[in-house]
Design a protein around this motif. Sequence first.
Motif, mmCIF file in Angstrom:
data_model
loop_
_atom_site.group_PDB
_atom_site.id
_atom_site.type_symbol
_atom_site.label_atom_id
_atom_site.label_comp_id
_atom_site.label_asym_id
_atom_site.label_seq_id
_atom_site.Cartn_x
_atom_site.Cartn_y
_atom_site.Cartn_z
ATOM 1 N N THR A 62 56.795 90.087 120.809
ATOM 2 C CA THR A 62 55.547 90.047 120.045
ATOM 3 C C THR A 62 55.501 91.196 119.047
ATOM 4 O O THR A 62 55.979 92.299 119.329
ATOM 5 C CB THR A 62 54.304 90.141 120.949
ATOM 6 N N GLN A 86 60.050 85.515 124.732
ATOM 7 C CA GLN A 86 59.657 85.834 123.361
ATOM 8 C C GLN A 86 59.148 87.274 123.264
ATOM 9 O O GLN A 86 58.564 87.809 124.200
ATOM 10 C CB GLN A 86 58.553 84.890 122.894
ATOM 11 N N THR A 108 48.339 89.484 116.671
ATOM 12 C CA THR A 108 49.561 89.406 117.469
ATOM 13 C C THR A 108 50.383 88.229 116.983
ATOM 14 O O THR A 108 49.881 87.111 116.860
ATOM 15 C CB THR A 108 49.233 89.242 118.958
ATOM 16 N N TYR A 109 51.644 88.483 116.698
ATOM 17 C CA TYR A 109 52.549 87.471 116.166
ATOM 18 C C TYR A 109 53.710 87.296 117.142
ATOM 19 O O TYR A 109 54.281 88.273 117.619
ATOM 20 C CB TYR A 109 53.091 87.890 114.802
ATOM 21 N N SER A 110 54.070 86.048 117.439
ATOM 22 C CA SER A 110 55.166 85.769 118.362
ATOM 23 C C SER A 110 56.504 85.878 117.648
ATOM 24 O O SER A 110 56.667 85.375 116.541
ATOM 25 C CB SER A 110 55.024 84.370 118.968
ATOM 26 N N SER A 111 57.451 86.532 118.322
ATOM 27 C CA SER A 111 58.826 86.577 117.834
ATOM 28 C C SER A 111 59.582 85.455 118.527
ATOM 29 O O SER A 111 60.201 85.641 119.572
ATOM 30 C CB SER A 111 59.464 87.941 118.147
ATOM 31 N N ALA A 112 59.502 84.263 117.960
ATOM 32 C CA ALA A 112 60.085 83.083 118.582
ATOM 33 C C ALA A 112 61.609 83.158 118.569
ATOM 34 O O ALA A 112 62.215 83.645 117.616
ATOM 35 C CB ALA A 112 59.610 81.822 117.865
ATOM 36 N N ALA A 158 59.685 88.255 113.831
ATOM 37 C CA ALA A 158 58.270 88.037 113.529
ATOM 38 C C ALA A 158 57.856 89.051 112.493
ATOM 39 O O ALA A 158 58.373 90.174 112.452
ATOM 40 C CB ALA A 158 57.409 88.174 114.785
ATOM 41 N N SER A 218 59.942 93.592 120.810
ATOM 42 C CA SER A 218 58.520 93.669 120.483
ATOM 43 C C SER A 218 58.258 94.974 119.754
ATOM 44 O O SER A 218 59.047 95.915 119.830
ATOM 45 C CB SER A 218 57.667 93.595 121.753
#
Length: 198
Positions: free
Chosen positions: A122, A120, A91-95, A84, A48
Amino acid sequence: LAGISHNTFTYSLNENTLKDDYNITTAYGLLEIINRAALYEITVTAKSGAFLYDGISHSVEGFDNLTFEVDSRSYTVEGLSASASGTNAGTYSSAITGTPVVRDASGNDVTAQFRVNTIQGTLTINKRSVAITSPTDSKTYDGSALYNKNFEITGDGFAEGEGAEVTVTGQQVVPGSSENTFTYALTSNTSPDNYVIV
């Protein structure tokens, strides 16, 4: 490694033993190593990151932990990726994608022994804080209006190339006081969603 193989062997007759006197057959047994059930549980966490909005794209990728010590043995997780990216505040998810493969220190695939959980990450791009303040001023009454068109921008300020046009409208003519009012308009390339403006 888990699997099955024949328990092979060879033989040779003693010198005083004639092959023609015997009907010899061979039968191989089986050697089997049974995979342990998923005895271990590990958790892989995507990275993150947090940034202050500046009009530039930011990203996070990878993981905080891909190497684990379990029962005094070292294991490494492969086969996963996470990333991400973003420019605007939010806020963007790091899938996490891929299929985890767990290897021991010798490089053997021991995935069947592990339950691999994933968390995950973020990417957070925080809004910039901007305070626009008109000045306080005073003078002795002289019949003309008191005004002060200057203003101050404090806090994080605007990102480079972005901003606002400020028009100070306040004035005082007679003895007394009033707010030094003003208005502002963001420039066309400045999104209010990326700022907290007071």
